[in-house]
Design an enzyme around this catalytic site. Structure first.
Site, mmCIF file in Angstrom:
data_model
loop_
_atom_site.group_PDB
_atom_site.id
_atom_site.type_symbol
_atom_site.label_atom_id
_atom_site.label_comp_id
_atom_site.label_asym_id
_atom_site.label_seq_id
_atom_site.Cartn_x
_atom_site.Cartn_y
_atom_site.Cartn_z
ATOM 1 N N HIS A 217 1.622 4.508 -2.852
ATOM 2 C CA HIS A 217 1.697 5.967 -2.634
ATOM 3 C C HIS A 217 3.030 6.503 -3.138
ATOM 4 C CE1 HIS A 217 -1.922 6.356 -0.326
ATOM 5 N NE2 HIS A 217 -1.498 5.633 0.691
ATOM 6 N N HIS B 219 0.835 -1.205 0.000
ATOM 7 C CA HIS B 219 0.000 0.000 0.000
ATOM 8 C C HIS B 219 0.875 1.262 0.000
ATOM 9 C CE1 HIS B 219 -3.674 2.299 1.340
ATOM 10 N NE2 HIS B 219 -2.724 3.110 1.752
ATOM 11 N N GLU B 220 1.844 1.296 0.905
ATOM 12 C CA GLU B 220 2.707 2.489 0.988
ATOM 13 C C GLU B 220 3.567 2.624 -0.264
ATOM 14 O OE1 GLU B 220 2.061 4.651 3.177
ATOM 15 O OE2 GLU B 220 0.769 3.320 4.328
ATOM 16 N N ASP C 156 -7.204 7.769 3.281
ATOM 17 C CA ASP C 156 -6.837 8.278 1.960
ATOM 18 C C ASP C 156 -8.075 8.788 1.227
ATOM 19 O OD1 ASP C 156 -4.260 7.456 2.456
ATOM 20 O OD2 ASP C 156 -4.519 5.527 1.450
#
Ligand code: ZN
Length: 245
Positions: free
Chosen positions: A140, A136-137, A212
Site C-alpha cells: 500500500h 501487505h502494508e 481493500d
C-alpha cells in the site's frame, strides 16, 4: 402534523423546525409553502470548522504544548462534531490511563486509530503472519508514494486492531469536494497494492485484502454509476437524481 401546521395563524409567530438526514424520502406535501418550505442544508464541517469544534471540546482538557488543533483538524476530514468530541474524549482517556498530566499528539493519533479500526487487540501474531502483514502494508505504502496524485502517507502500522491486522493511513492534503478521475485511479492502485505485494512476494493471495477489495469495488462502482468515468458506458448517470435542496 400537516393539519396542525396549517392551523397556525400567520400572526401567531410560531416557527416549526425539524431536522432529518433523509430529506429525499419526505412526502412532498410536507414541503409545500406554508409548511416546511425553507430548507437549510447543514454540511459536514470543513477544516476550519473542525478546528473550531475541537477548540470547544478541548477547552477543559489539559493539552501538551505541542498539540496543534489545526493539525488534528487537517487529519480528520469527514468527521462531524459528535465524532470530534468522541476523539477528544478517547485521547483524554488514553492519556489518563498512562498517568500523563496532559494529552499529547500521539494520544490523539492512537484515539483516531481506535475509533476508525477498533481497540488494539493483544493477539499474538506469529512471525510469519507479522511479516506477511508488513509486506501487505508496504505494498500500500509504496504505491501511495509512487503513484502521482495519491494522498500522502501519514502512518503505517502492523498493530492488529478490530478486524485489521495492519493499516496504512493516507491523509488528504485538504478537504476534497470533488474527485478527479486520476486521483480515484491512484486510490484504487494503492489500495490494491497490499494484495499485489503478497502475490509478488509469496506467490499467493490471502483473504487479508477483503476490506481493500470492498473499498476499490465501491470506488469503481461510484466512478461508473455516478461519475460517468467508464469509456464503455459513457458520461451517463445510473442513479436516480437526488434532491439535495
Ligand atoms: Zn490492505
Amino acid at each position: 402534523i400537516l393539519t396542525e401546521m396549517d392551523g397556525f395563524d400567520s400572526r401567531e409567530g410560531v416557527i416549526v423546525l425539524a431536522a432529518t438526514n433523509r430529506a429525499d424520502v419526505l412526502d412532498a406535501a410536507l414541503l409545500r409553502p406554508g409548511r416546511f418550505d425553507r430548507r437549510v442544508v447543514v454540511q459536514r464541517p470543513d477544516r476550519a470548522g473542525r478546528a473550531a469544534i475541537l477548540a470547544v471540546h478541548t477547552k477543559n482538557v489539559p493539552l501538551a504544548p505541542d498539540v496543534s488543533l489545526e493539525r488534528i483538524a487537517a487529519e480528520t476530514p469527514g468527521l462531524v462534531g459528535a465524532e470530534l468530541r468522541n476523539l477528544v474524549n478517547e485521547a483524554a482517556l488514553l492519556a489518563a490511563r498512562k498517568g500523563a498530566s496532559a494529552v499529547r499528539p500521539e494520544d490523539f493519533g492512537e484515539a483516531m486509530e481506535k475509533i476508525t479500526l477498533g481497540p488494539a487487540r493483544s493477539i499474538l501474531l506469529n512471525a510469519a503472519d507479522r511479516e506477511r502483514t508488513a509486506c501487505h502494508e508496504a505494498g500500500h505504502t509504496l504505491l501511495a508514494l509512487l503513484v502521482p496524485g495519491s494522498d500522502p502517507v501519514h502512518r503505517v502500522s502492523i498493530v492488529p486492531r478490530g478486524m485489521a491486522l495492519g493499516v496504512t493511513y493516507q491523509l488528504p492534503v485538504d478537504d476534497r469536494t470533488s474527485y478527479a478521475e486520476d486521483y480515484l485511479r491512484a486510490r484504487i492502485t494503492s489500495t490494491l497494492g497490499g494484495r499485489a505485494a503478497e502475490q509478488l512476494v509469496y506467490g499467493v493471495v490471502t483473504t487479508g485484502a477483503e476490506n481493500d477489495l470492498q473499498q476499490v469495488t465501491e470506488i469503481a462502482r461510484q466512478m461508473v454509476l455516478r461519475g460517468g468515468m467508464s469509456k464503455k458506458l459513457g458520461p451517463s448517470s445510473f442513479v436516480a437524481p437526488r434532491d439535495e435542496g
